[in-house]
Design an enzyme around this catalytic site. Structure first.
Site, PDB file in Angstrom:
ATOM      1  N   THR A  13       7.833  -3.666  26.725  1.00 48.21           N
ATOM      2  CA  THR A  13       6.693  -2.751  26.572  1.00 48.21           C
ATOM      3  C   THR A  13       6.966  -1.645  25.560  1.00 48.21           C
ATOM      4  O   THR A  13       6.047  -0.890  25.220  1.00 48.21           O
ATOM      5  CB  THR A  13       6.346  -2.085  27.920  1.00 48.21           C
ATOM      6  OG1 THR A  13       7.484  -1.342  28.373  1.00 48.21           O
ATOM      7  CG2 THR A  13       5.950  -3.095  28.980  1.00 48.21           C
ATOM      8  N   GLY A  15      10.090   0.157  22.497  1.00 42.47           N
ATOM      9  CA  GLY A  15      11.395   0.222  21.839  1.00 42.47           C
ATOM     10  C   GLY A  15      11.956  -1.106  21.364  1.00 42.47           C
ATOM     11  O   GLY A  15      11.295  -1.908  20.712  1.00 42.47           O
ATOM     12  N   ASN A  85      17.078  -6.987  28.037  1.00 41.29           N
ATOM     13  CA  ASN A  85      16.992  -5.692  27.352  1.00 41.29           C
ATOM     14  C   ASN A  85      16.561  -4.562  28.284  1.00 41.29           C
ATOM     15  O   ASN A  85      16.899  -3.406  28.048  1.00 41.29           O
ATOM     16  CB  ASN A  85      15.986  -5.859  26.197  1.00 41.29           C
ATOM     17  CG  ASN A  85      15.459  -4.543  25.684  1.00 41.29           C
ATOM     18  OD1 ASN A  85      16.135  -3.839  24.932  1.00 41.29           O
ATOM     19  ND2 ASN A  85      14.234  -4.179  26.085  1.00 41.29           N
ATOM     20  N   TYR A 151      25.586   6.205  33.171  1.00 38.56           N
ATOM     21  CA  TYR A 151      24.972   5.325  32.164  1.00 38.56           C
ATOM     22  C   TYR A 151      26.058   4.512  31.451  1.00 38.56           C
ATOM     23  O   TYR A 151      25.931   3.292  31.284  1.00 38.56           O
ATOM     24  CB  TYR A 151      24.138   6.135  31.152  1.00 38.56           C
ATOM     25  CG  TYR A 151      23.542   5.253  30.081  1.00 38.56           C
ATOM     26  CD1 TYR A 151      22.500   4.371  30.371  1.00 38.56           C
ATOM     27  CD2 TYR A 151      24.054   5.260  28.779  1.00 38.56           C
ATOM     28  CE1 TYR A 151      21.980   3.524  29.401  1.00 38.56           C
ATOM     29  CE2 TYR A 151      23.533   4.427  27.802  1.00 38.56           C
ATOM     30  CZ  TYR A 151      22.500   3.560  28.113  1.00 38.56           C
ATOM     31  OH  TYR A 151      21.989   2.718  27.144  1.00 38.56           O
ATOM     32  N   PHE A 188      13.717   5.960  24.831  1.00 38.29           N
ATOM     33  CA  PHE A 188      14.934   6.085  25.653  1.00 38.29           C
ATOM     34  C   PHE A 188      15.201   7.537  26.091  1.00 38.29           C
ATOM     35  O   PHE A 188      15.461   7.800  27.272  1.00 38.29           O
ATOM     36  CB  PHE A 188      16.105   5.543  24.826  1.00 38.29           C
ATOM     37  CG  PHE A 188      17.458   5.639  25.475  1.00 38.29           C
ATOM     38  CD1 PHE A 188      17.904   4.633  26.334  1.00 38.29           C
ATOM     39  CD2 PHE A 188      18.301   6.713  25.220  1.00 38.29           C
ATOM     40  CE1 PHE A 188      19.161   4.715  26.919  1.00 38.29           C
ATOM     41  CE2 PHE A 188      19.554   6.793  25.800  1.00 38.29           C
ATOM     42  CZ  PHE A 188      19.986   5.796  26.654  1.00 38.29           C
TER      43      PHE A 188
HETATM   44  P1  NDP Z   1      12.682   2.243  25.841  1.00 40.96           P
HETATM   45  O1  NDP Z   1      12.569   3.264  26.925  1.00 40.96           O
HETATM   46  O2  NDP Z   1      11.856   2.412  24.627  1.00 40.96           O
HETATM   47  O3  NDP Z   1      12.446   0.790  26.438  1.00 40.96           O
HETATM   48  C1  NDP Z   1      12.989   0.399  27.675  1.00 40.96           C
HETATM   49  C2  NDP Z   1      12.322  -0.870  28.128  1.00 40.96           C
HETATM   50  O4  NDP Z   1      12.914  -1.268  29.363  1.00 40.96           O
HETATM   51  C3  NDP Z   1      10.829  -0.658  28.388  1.00 40.96           C
HETATM   52  O5  NDP Z   1      10.113  -1.771  27.928  1.00 40.96           O
HETATM   53  C4  NDP Z   1      10.756  -0.582  29.894  1.00 40.96           C
HETATM   54  O6  NDP Z   1       9.518  -1.122  30.360  1.00 40.96           O
HETATM   55  C5  NDP Z   1      11.894  -1.528  30.292  1.00 40.96           C
HETATM   56  N1  NDP Z   1      12.328  -1.279  31.659  1.00 40.96           N
HETATM   57  C6  NDP Z   1      12.926  -0.172  32.163  1.00 40.96           C
HETATM   58  N2  NDP Z   1      13.101  -0.306  33.481  1.00 40.96           N
HETATM   59  C7  NDP Z   1      12.595  -1.523  33.825  1.00 40.96           C
HETATM   60  C8  NDP Z   1      12.484  -2.236  35.039  1.00 40.96           C
HETATM   61  N3  NDP Z   1      12.931  -1.716  36.190  1.00 40.96           N
HETATM   62  N4  NDP Z   1      11.917  -3.465  35.021  1.00 40.96           N
HETATM   63  C9  NDP Z   1      11.462  -3.994  33.861  1.00 40.96           C
HETATM   64  N5  NDP Z   1      11.547  -3.369  32.677  1.00 40.96           N
HETATM   65  C10 NDP Z   1      12.102  -2.151  32.661  1.00 40.96           C
HETATM   66  O7  NDP Z   1      14.232   2.251  25.457  1.00 40.96           O
HETATM   67  P2  NDP Z   1      15.086   1.296  24.475  1.00 40.96           P
HETATM   68  O8  NDP Z   1      14.227   0.340  23.777  1.00 40.96           O
HETATM   69  O9  NDP Z   1      15.936   2.197  23.678  1.00 40.96           O
HETATM   70  O10 NDP Z   1      16.019   0.575  25.531  1.00 40.96           O
HETATM   71  C11 NDP Z   1      16.145  -0.824  25.607  1.00 40.96           C
HETATM   72  C12 NDP Z   1      17.586  -1.169  25.950  1.00 40.96           C
HETATM   73  O11 NDP Z   1      18.437  -0.723  24.893  1.00 40.96           O
HETATM   74  C13 NDP Z   1      18.118  -0.511  27.220  1.00 40.96           C
HETATM   75  O12 NDP Z   1      18.896  -1.444  27.937  1.00 40.96           O
HETATM   76  C14 NDP Z   1      19.001   0.624  26.681  1.00 40.96           C
HETATM   77  O13 NDP Z   1      20.017   0.967  27.587  1.00 40.96           O
HETATM   78  C15 NDP Z   1      19.548  -0.034  25.429  1.00 40.96           C
HETATM   79  N6  NDP Z   1      20.084   0.841  24.410  1.00 40.96           N
HETATM   80  C16 NDP Z   1      19.306   1.834  23.878  1.00 40.96           C
HETATM   81  C17 NDP Z   1      19.828   2.651  22.901  1.00 40.96           C
HETATM   82  C18 NDP Z   1      19.077   3.790  22.324  1.00 40.96           C
HETATM   83  O14 NDP Z   1      19.696   4.686  21.703  1.00 40.96           O
HETATM   84  N7  NDP Z   1      17.747   3.837  22.430  1.00 40.96           N
HETATM   85  C19 NDP Z   1      21.197   2.424  22.373  1.00 40.96           C
HETATM   86  C20 NDP Z   1      21.909   1.369  23.031  1.00 40.96           C
HETATM   87  C21 NDP Z   1      21.353   0.589  23.982  1.00 40.96           C
HETATM   88  P3  NDP Z   1       8.650  -0.494  31.542  1.00 40.96           P
HETATM   89  O15 NDP Z   1       8.939   0.978  31.609  1.00 40.96           O
HETATM   90  O16 NDP Z   1       7.247  -0.819  31.155  1.00 40.96           O
HETATM   91  O17 NDP Z   1       9.094  -1.235  32.760  1.00 40.96           O
HETATM   92  C1  8X3 Z   2      22.081   4.472  24.441  1.00 45.01           C
HETATM   93  C2  8X3 Z   2      22.579   5.296  23.336  1.00 45.01           C
HETATM   94  O1  8X3 Z   2      23.537   7.513  22.731  1.00 45.01           O
HETATM   95  O2  8X3 Z   2      23.306   7.067  25.079  1.00 45.01           O
HETATM   96  O3  8X3 Z   2      22.914   3.481  24.862  1.00 45.01           O
HETATM   97  O4  8X3 Z   2      25.018   5.955  23.782  1.00 45.01           O
HETATM   98  S1  8X3 Z   2      23.668   6.500  23.790  1.00 45.01           S
END
Ligand code: NDP
Ligand code: 8X3
Length: 251
Positions: A13, A15, A85, A151, A188
């Site tokens: 949904t 990122g 993801n 985390y 995030f």
């Molecule tokens: P976003 O918050 O933009 O996206 C997170 C996604 O995860 C959303 O689509 C959300 O959908 C979904 N999600 C969260 N909880 C649930 C749940 N219980 N069930 C189903 N879906 C869920 O963040 P990012 O795109 O940044 O994060 C995506 C992944 O990347 C994560 O695993 C994060 O830890 C990882 N990551 C992010 C980084 C960053 O700096 N942004 C760096 C490294 C890793 P919805 O809320 O609609 O359920």
């Molecule tokens: C998400 C990015 O900055 O928290 O994994 O390491 S950070």
């Protein structure tokens, strides 16, 4: 090579998950997309020029995860690529002052949710003798940063689960990879700071973070290698980031 492959992306949904959906669609894959905000999935599906099936799913709910995968129409059940993801950070606080509700959300989503999805999807891949699991880890799984212990622990768990799955499926035709990004500008930080958009914006100030499209490009590259090539891990950092804690800010 991805044309007509079936790709299941959790957390599509927003990122990185959303960008992965767009990038796999451009590569000709057909998509299974889930997340809790089903309204967003329907809107996304309407913009993608490929066959898409969307469903609302909270990966923390073990029964709902198995029911969703078991209930897939046979036409959708042969998942070729799983992109695990869905994940989040909640709070940024010293461990001894942290909110256990935040800990539960992170562990239930990033660790247990990923396990539930893995358990539901991978047996079919093993039976079919092919498949690819791509977990989204983090630089936070390689190093701990102050106030982020839970985390970071959850992403270290993703790293170990990925290694374990690779060992346990060895010889089955299933490939197992992680893509571990550094700082990516998505929702995030808004989620981490419980909706405080101003505080979230400061995280990305005075540097160039990765975009979710940068990460999606790496995920599609990992998925698109020839079948004898297994990319174990990709660590993808912004040029302005050297480790989990070191950033070049031009403030
Ligand atoms: P976003 O918050 O933009 O996206 C997170 C996604 O995860 C959303 O689509 C959300 O959908 C979904 N999600 C969260 N909880 C649930 C749940 N219980 N069930 C189903 N879906 C869920 O963040 P990012 O795109 O940044 O994060 C995506 C992944 O990347 C994560 O695993 C994060 O830890 C990882 N990551 C992010 C980084 C960053 O700096 N942004 C760096 C490294 C890793 P919805 O809320 O609609 O359920
Ligand atoms: C998400 C990015 O900055 O928290 O994994 O390491 S950070």
């Amino acid at each position: 090579m991805l044309v007509d492959t079936t790709v299941f992306i959790t957390g599509a949904t927003s990122g990185i998950g959303r960008s992965c959906a767009e990038a796999f669609a451009r590569a000709g894959a057909r998509l299974l997309l889930c997340g809790r905000r089903a309204d967003r999935l329907a809107k996304l599906a309407a913009t993608l020029d490929t066959e898409v099936h969307v469903f609302g799913l909270d990966v923390q709910d073990r029964d709902a995860v198995s029911a969703a995968v078991e209930g897939l129409d046979p036409d959708w059940a042969g998942i070729d690529v799983l992109v695990s993801n869905a994940g989040l950070a909640a709070g940024l606080a010293p461990l001894h002052e942290g909110d256990p509700e935040d800990w539960d959300r992170m562990i239930d989503t990033n660790v247990k949710g990923l396990l539930y999805v893995t358990r539901a999807v991978v047996p079919g891949m093993v039976t079919r003798g092919r498949g690819h699991v791509i977990n989204i880890g983090s630089i936070a799984g390689h190093e701990t940063y102050p106030n982020g212990a839970v985390y970071c622990a959850s992403k270290a768990a993703v790293d170990r689960i990925t290694q374990g799955l690779r060992l346990d499926t060895l010889g089955s035709g299933v490939r197992v990879s992680t893509v571990d990004p550094g700082m990516v500008e998505t929702e995030f930080s808004v989620v981490r700071f419980h909706g405080d958009a101003e505080r979230a914006e400061q995280v990305y100030q005075d540097l160039d973070p990765l975009t979710p499209d940068d990460v999606a490009e790496a995920v599609v590259w990992v998925a698109d290698r020839p079948s004898h090539v297994q990319v174990a891990q990709v660590v993808l950092l912004p040029s302005d980031q050297a480790s989990a804690t070191r950033f070049a800010r031009r403030g």
